[in-house]
Design a protein around this motif. Structure first.
Motif, short mmCIF file in Angstrom:
data_model
loop_
_atom_site.label_atom_id
_atom_site.label_comp_id
_atom_site.label_asym_id
_atom_site.label_seq_id
_atom_site.Cartn_x
_atom_site.Cartn_y
_atom_site.Cartn_z
N ILE A 1 0.84 -1.21 0.00
CA ILE A 1 0.00 0.00 0.00
C ILE A 1 0.87 1.26 0.00
O ILE A 1 0.58 2.23 -0.69
N ALA A 2 1.97 1.22 0.75
CA ALA A 2 2.85 2.40 0.83
C ALA A 2 3.39 2.76 -0.56
O ALA A 2 3.40 3.93 -0.95
N ALA A 3 3.80 1.75 -1.32
CA ALA A 3 4.30 2.00 -2.68
C ALA A 3 3.18 2.55 -3.56
O ALA A 3 3.38 3.52 -4.29
N ALA A 4 1.99 1.94 -3.46
CA ALA A 4 0.86 2.37 -4.29
C ALA A 4 0.50 3.83 -4.02
O ALA A 4 0.03 4.54 -4.91
N LEU B 1 3.63 9.18 -8.42
CA LEU B 1 4.34 8.79 -9.65
C LEU B 1 4.64 7.30 -9.73
O LEU B 1 5.10 6.81 -10.76
N TRP B 2 4.38 6.55 -8.65
CA TRP B 2 4.57 5.10 -8.71
C TRP B 2 3.35 4.49 -9.38
O TRP B 2 2.21 4.83 -9.06
N THR B 3 3.57 3.62 -10.36
CA THR B 3 2.43 2.93 -10.95
C THR B 3 2.80 1.50 -11.28
O THR B 3 3.97 1.20 -11.60
N SER B 4 1.82 0.62 -11.17
CA SER B 4 2.06 -0.78 -11.54
C SER B 4 1.82 -1.00 -13.03
O SER B 4 2.00 -2.08 -13.54
N ALA B 5 1.36 0.07 -13.71
CA ALA B 5 1.05 -0.05 -15.14
C ALA B 5 1.71 1.06 -15.94
O ALA B 5 1.04 1.87 -16.57
N GLU C 1 0.82 1.89 -19.70
CA GLU C 1 -0.53 2.32 -20.08
C GLU C 1 -0.75 3.81 -19.85
O GLU C 1 -1.88 4.26 -19.74
N GLU C 2 0.34 4.56 -19.74
CA GLU C 2 0.23 6.00 -19.51
C GLU C 2 -0.54 6.33 -18.24
O GLU C 2 -1.27 7.31 -18.18
N ARG C 3 -0.42 5.48 -17.24
CA ARG C 3 -0.97 5.83 -15.94
C ARG C 3 0.05 6.76 -15.27
O ARG C 3 1.24 6.44 -15.27
N ALA C 4 -0.40 7.87 -14.73
CA ALA C 4 0.52 8.86 -14.19
C ALA C 4 1.03 8.46 -12.80
O ALA C 4 2.01 9.02 -12.30
N GLY C 5 0.38 7.50 -12.16
CA GLY C 5 0.78 7.11 -10.81
C GLY C 5 0.41 8.16 -9.78
O GLY C 5 1.06 8.32 -8.76
N LEU C 6 -0.67 8.87 -10.07
CA LEU C 6 -1.07 9.98 -9.18
C LEU C 6 -2.41 9.75 -8.50
O LEU C 6 -2.90 10.63 -7.78
#
Lengths: 117, 156
Positions: free
Chosen positions: B93-96, B100-104, B107-112
């Protein structure tokens, strides 16, 4: 709702007028025509006109970052114009100002590339 | 008692991407009785959009599951939103929650997603375990109309 694309050969600028909600659902259908236009024209500049954008979440940030990467690979730049106050706040939160010039009003934007916006 | 519930609704819908907009509009309509200022409403809609998109993109990746969204209006102009899925869960959860961290990344997920939910609400809690789904709860206190108008006048 969607994207309208214009090209100005003089300034080698692609203008993308975005409208409606930009979220995970709609971003794919916005991304593909913009990228096709960029790859067909190889412009020096991409202008994203956000005037008609009614809502944006982090998918919009992803959309801008992705287009920035593409334009950067081609040696070009990217500018976002006329975000609503809500969209402007989101762009700031996403650090978009570090990769993309953000122009607040159409009056300033109209000087860019000599294109009417 | 401060946490008295004045109004409440629960929606269940499948994790289809077109429901991101529906979820935003549903919450927007439900809280409209509080007459929120435009910027507050926009931030609430954005937070909901991020929460629901997480369920669709991550929790139910390559599958369709049920998203349950509960919204409560509490005393003191407070809005409680809970978005729950029974999908894959989050192992870290801490990483999620790290901006800017994203598991994808492809797919142009900004991780925000979580960063935006956190900035646009007063309190965000994330409960999850791998295989056991994820529940996100958010609390947001609205300004009173008078305070919102004063803020607006200051800006002009």
């Amino acid at each position: 709702m969607g994207v309208k694309l214009f090209y100005d050969p003089g300034s080698r600028t692609v203008l993308a007028e975005l409208s409606g909600d930009i979220d995970h659902f709609t971003s794919k259908s916005l991304r593909e025509p913009i990228d096709a236009e960029i790859l067909a024209r190889i412009p020096l500049r991409l202008i994203l006109d956000l005037t008609g954008v009614s809502f944006m979440d982090s998918s919009g940030i992803g959309l801008i970052i992705g287009r920035y990467k593409l334009m950067n690979d081609l040696g070009g730049s990217i500018t976002a114009v006329c975000p609503s106050p809500e969209t402007a706040k989101l762009l700031e939160l996403g650090g978009i100002n570090r990769i993309c010039r953000i122009v607040a009003t159409a009056r300033d934007a109209s000087f860019i590339g000599g294109m009417k916006i | 008692m401060k946490d008295r519930i004045l109004n409440e609704m629960t929606l269940r819908f499948p994790s289809l991407a077109e429901n991101e907009r529906f979820a935003r509009l549903a919450v927007s309509g439900f809280v409209s009785s509080l007459d929120p200022a435009l910027d507050e409403l926009s931030e609430i809609k954005t937070a909901v959009s991020e929460g629901v998109t997480n369920c669709i993109v991550h929790a139910y990746r390559d599958t369709v599951g049920i998203i349950t969204m509960q919204v409560r209006i509490l005393e003191g102009q407070r809005i409680y939103i809970r978005i729950k899925d029974t999908g894959c869960g989050i192992s870290d959860i801490a990483a999620a929650r790290t901006p800017l961290w994203t598991s994808a990344p492809d797919e142009e997920r900004a991780g925000l997603g979580f960063a935006i939910m956190e900035s646009f609400t007063d309190r965000l809690s994330v409960r999850s375990r791998p295989g056991g789904g994820t529940t996100v709860t958010m609390l947001r206190t609205l300004r009173t109309r008078k305070a919102a108008n004063e803020d607006r006048n200051k800006k002009v």
